[in-house]
Design a protein around this motif. Structure first.
Motif: not given
Length: 455
Positions: A159-180, A81-84
């Motif tokens: 980690g993503l298939l861990n069987m004791t976790q039930d929460q996640i928060g996902i963050g995305v960012a990007g400026n389209g520049e540089g190495q990242v 489930s998503g966690n804010a």
């Protein structure tokens, strides 16, 4: 007595998981295929990574969660489930990564976007009070290849298939520049543990308790911690394998930090099996029985392993971590890339309740249109509207990082190309006069491919 031993086992597994799997970093070279030099301006590169607006980030975060949950639920694992609060912390670190062009879990005070030196401190700053684990992927224009990158890297996959976790928060960012140019950050946690840290139960005299689980330092009974994890684990299957039976996956793994194959920077997609923590100690893998075969026209062809290891003999286990004496997972790392358009069969034996059992399943690698294996310079015919996929098999598991493509495309020919990965190139002829021709030269190897336009 048995129940008490099970509780202690789950607590031990929880601590090991958070402090070993929780801080990994993924790097998939070539670092950015969209930066391959272009010598012909009508050659279309892989779609560029555009700056990510807040609306785009929100949509990609939601889609990444849906995709990850589809993967988990296909394995009969509990959904996340998503966690804010976790999402806020993850979004901050994704922003920090792109602002400073840094691929790392730690943050440096004083740099733009700094919110905490470690994933745990960043989660605490966002209001999340219990332990977290972090995964990161970089430099894709959509969330799907980000999640696929994480699933190709064994420590992140665990980690993503861990069987004791039930929460996640996902963050995305990007400026389209540089190495990242873009980053996707995931922070995982356990909802009941978060509640325990927010509302610590009154300790009972003489009861064992954690005093460093929550930032407040409040004592949390070990029994409550074990129950929090086992409540999730009980909803999950005894064993999980990835790729799962019938799955279709990429054929290649590049690198991860820490690196399970430090002598290689390109190898085959790893195959693994992991045990539900509730069954740890009751199942023992036979590492010598772990095999992978390619199935071709009814015949079985063995795949050579670069390494086969699990948590008990993991070369990247922290030196100060106690040596585990019970199997939790095991992985098969192919020496060479797997082949496109192929079917594979994995097999392993394990012992449970003094009985030897065999686990056997099939999976597939992705299909590529018009696949041609290229080992030397040659001439190919191509028609208008046709797509050919050129696969350049690496000569070893250590391929040069510098991968380049030179083009000689005369006026009037509209040929588009994109890298699928560092050794695979798709070429599409959009339009050309009959009898025309164009050339591509692939580095490394100085391999020239001449394309002659057919009717």
């Amino acid at each position: 007595m048995v129940l008490r031993l099970l509780i202690y086992l789950l607590v031990g597994l929880f601590v090991v998981w958070f402090f070993t799997v929780g801080l990994e970093r993924i790097m998939t070279p070539p670092k950015d295929l969209s930066d391959i030099p272009t010598l012909q301006k009508n050659y279309q590169k892989t779609p560029a990574i555009r700056p990510v607006t807040p609306q785009m980030a929100q949509a990609q975060e939601a889609e990444a969660l849906r995709y990850l949950n589809r993967i988990r639920q296909s394995l009969q694992l509990n959904p996340l489930s998503g966690n804010a609060k976790l999402a806020e912390a993850a979004r901050h670190h994704a922003n920090y990564s792109t602002l400073n062009n840094i691929q790392a879990h730690p943050e440096q005070p004083g740099l733009a976007g700094f919110t905490g030196e470690t994933p745990q401190l960043r989660a605490n700053a966002a209001g999340y009070q219990s332990p977290v684990a972090e995964v990161i992927a970089y430099n894709h224009a959509s969330p799907y290849p980000m999640v696929d990158d994480l699933m190709s890297a064994i420590y992140h996959r665990l980690g993503l298939l861990n069987m004791t976790q039930d929460q996640i928060g996902i963050g995305v960012a990007g400026n389209g520049e540089g190495q990242v140019k873009s980053a996707l950050v995931g922070l995982l946690g356990n909802k009941t543990l978060e509640t325990l840290c927010e509302q610590p139960p009154a300790p009972k005299p003489g009861a064992l308790a954690f005093t460093q689980l929550c930032p407040s330092g409040a004592p949390i009974p070990k029994r409550d911690v074990a129950r929090a994890m086992s409540a999730v684990a009980k909803t999950n299957p005894k064993l999980v394998a990835w790729p799962k039976s019938g799955a279709t996956v990429p054929p290649v793994f590049y690198e991860e930090s820490p690196d399970p194959l430090p002598e290689c920077n390109v190898s085959g997609y790893p195959v693994h099996v992991q045990i539900n923590p509730i069954f740890v100690g009751r199942i023992q893998f036979d590492a010598d029985s772990f095999q992978l075969h390619e199935l071709i026209d009814g015949e079985s062809h063995p795949v050579e392993a670069a390494a086969i290891f699990g948590n008990r003999n993991d070369p990247n286990r922290q030196e100060d971590a106690p040596a585990p004496n019970k199997d939790q997972w095991i992985a098969f790392f192919p020496q060479q890339r797997l082949n496109w358009n192929s079917r594979y069969q994995a097999e392993i034996q394990y012992r449970e309740n003094h009985t030897t059992k065999t686990m056997r399943w099939n999976f597939f690698t992705e299909k590529q249109p018009g696949l041609v294996e290229i080992r030397r310079s040659q001439t190919l015919s191509i028609r208008e509207g046709q797509t050919l996929t050129l696969y350049f098999p690496p000569k070893s598991c250590h391929n040069p990082d510098d991968i380049r493509l030179q083009r000689q495309i005369p006026p009037g020919i509209n040929a588009q190309a994109r890298f699928v990965d560092g050794e695979t190139l798709q070429v599409t002829l959009k339009s050309a006069p009959f009898g025309g021709a164009f050339n591509l030269r692939y580095q490394p190897g100085d391999i020239q491919i001449r394309f002659e336009v057919d009717s």
